[in-house]
Design an enzyme around this catalytic site. Structure first.
Site, PDB file in Angstrom:
ATOM      1  N   ALA A  41       0.826  -1.223   0.000  1.00  0.00           N
ATOM      2  CA  ALA A  41       0.000   0.000   0.000  1.00  0.00           C
ATOM      3  C   ALA A  41       0.852   1.261   0.000  1.00  0.00           C
ATOM      4  O   ALA A  41       1.784   1.393   0.784  1.00  0.00           O
ATOM      5  CB  ALA A  41      -0.913   0.015   1.223  1.00  0.00           C
ATOM      6  N   GLY A  46       6.665   1.210   5.461  1.00  0.00           N
ATOM      7  CA  GLY A  46       7.555   0.287   4.756  1.00  0.00           C
ATOM      8  C   GLY A  46       7.552   0.521   3.260  1.00  0.00           C
ATOM      9  O   GLY A  46       8.605   0.513   2.614  1.00  0.00           O
ATOM     10  N   CYS A  47       6.371   0.719   2.703  1.00  0.00           N
ATOM     11  CA  CYS A  47       6.263   0.910   1.255  1.00  0.00           C
ATOM     12  C   CYS A  47       6.890   2.231   0.832  1.00  0.00           C
ATOM     13  O   CYS A  47       7.483   2.328  -0.247  1.00  0.00           O
ATOM     14  CB  CYS A  47       4.801   0.822   0.818  1.00  0.00           C
ATOM     15  SG  CYS A  47       4.087  -0.814   1.165  1.00  0.00           S
ATOM     16  N   THR A  48       6.785   3.232   1.697  1.00  0.00           N
ATOM     17  CA  THR A  48       7.423   4.519   1.409  1.00  0.00           C
ATOM     18  C   THR A  48       8.934   4.354   1.419  1.00  0.00           C
ATOM     19  O   THR A  48       9.630   4.816   0.505  1.00  0.00           O
ATOM     20  CB  THR A  48       6.979   5.580   2.437  1.00  0.00           C
ATOM     21  OG1 THR A  48       5.568   5.767   2.313  1.00  0.00           O
ATOM     22  CG2 THR A  48       7.699   6.902   2.217  1.00  0.00           C
ATOM     23  N   ALA A  51       9.997   2.577  -1.812  1.00  0.00           N
ATOM     24  CA  ALA A  51       9.856   3.434  -2.995  1.00  0.00           C
ATOM     25  C   ALA A  51      10.910   4.537  -3.008  1.00  0.00           C
ATOM     26  O   ALA A  51      11.468   4.868  -4.058  1.00  0.00           O
ATOM     27  CB  ALA A  51       8.455   4.034  -3.047  1.00  0.00           C
TER      28      ALA A  51
END
EC number: 1.11.1.24
Length: 159
Positions: A41, A46-48, A51
């Site tokens: 998401a 974590g995804c930030t 990315a």
């Protein structure tokens, strides 16, 4: 749960909308190496981190002939917000039907805080110029993963 892909397999093709609603296809990248990573998401810690790490290393990867595409079930509007808020340079595409996630074995049962849940399995694939998977990483950690990919590809400072 779909079967996991492995090196030597043909990468499943996809055409998905990016953060601007433009169609992005894997087939249009033939002749280039592509890193496709799947994350749960946008706008989560974590995804930030992942990315931002890919964005920070995008010039190095591009210099070695790699495109980077991030795939999540988020809608294009949320991906646009994610890109703007974090100043991301990687291509982000939306897979709300989870068809591509499933084709790559990146959606299914996983452990989350000790419980079995169904969701996106953080995964990364390195696809060669001919559309064949060269590396398949499943259940990766967001932190340090990009550095591991770069090390495994033998690019960067180690040459």
């Amino acid at each position: 749960m779909s079967e996991r892909l492995k090196p030597g397999d043909t990468a499943p093709d996809f055409t998905l909308p990016d953060a601007d609603g433009e169609e992005i296809s894997l087939a249009s990248r033939r002749g280039r190496k592509v890193i496709v990573y799947f994350y749960p998401a946008a706008l989560t810690p974590g995804c930030t981190k992942q990315a931002v790490d890919f964005t920070d290393n995008l010039d190095l990867l591009a210099d070695k002939g790699y495109d980077v595409i991030g795939v999540s079930p988020d809608k294009p509007e949320k991906l646009a917000d994610f890109r703007e808020q974090e100043d991301l340079k990687v291509t982000l595409v939306s897979d709300p039907t989870k068809e591509t996630l499933t084709a790559y074995g990146a959606f299914g049962e996983k452990k989350l805080y000790g419980k079995t849940v169904t969701g996106v399995i953080r995964s990364t694939f390195v696809i060669g110029e001919n559309g064949t998977i060269e590396h398949a990483f499943y259940n990766v950690k967001a932190t340090g993963h990009v550095a591991k990919v770069i090390k495994d590809l033998k690019i960067g400072d180690t040459e």
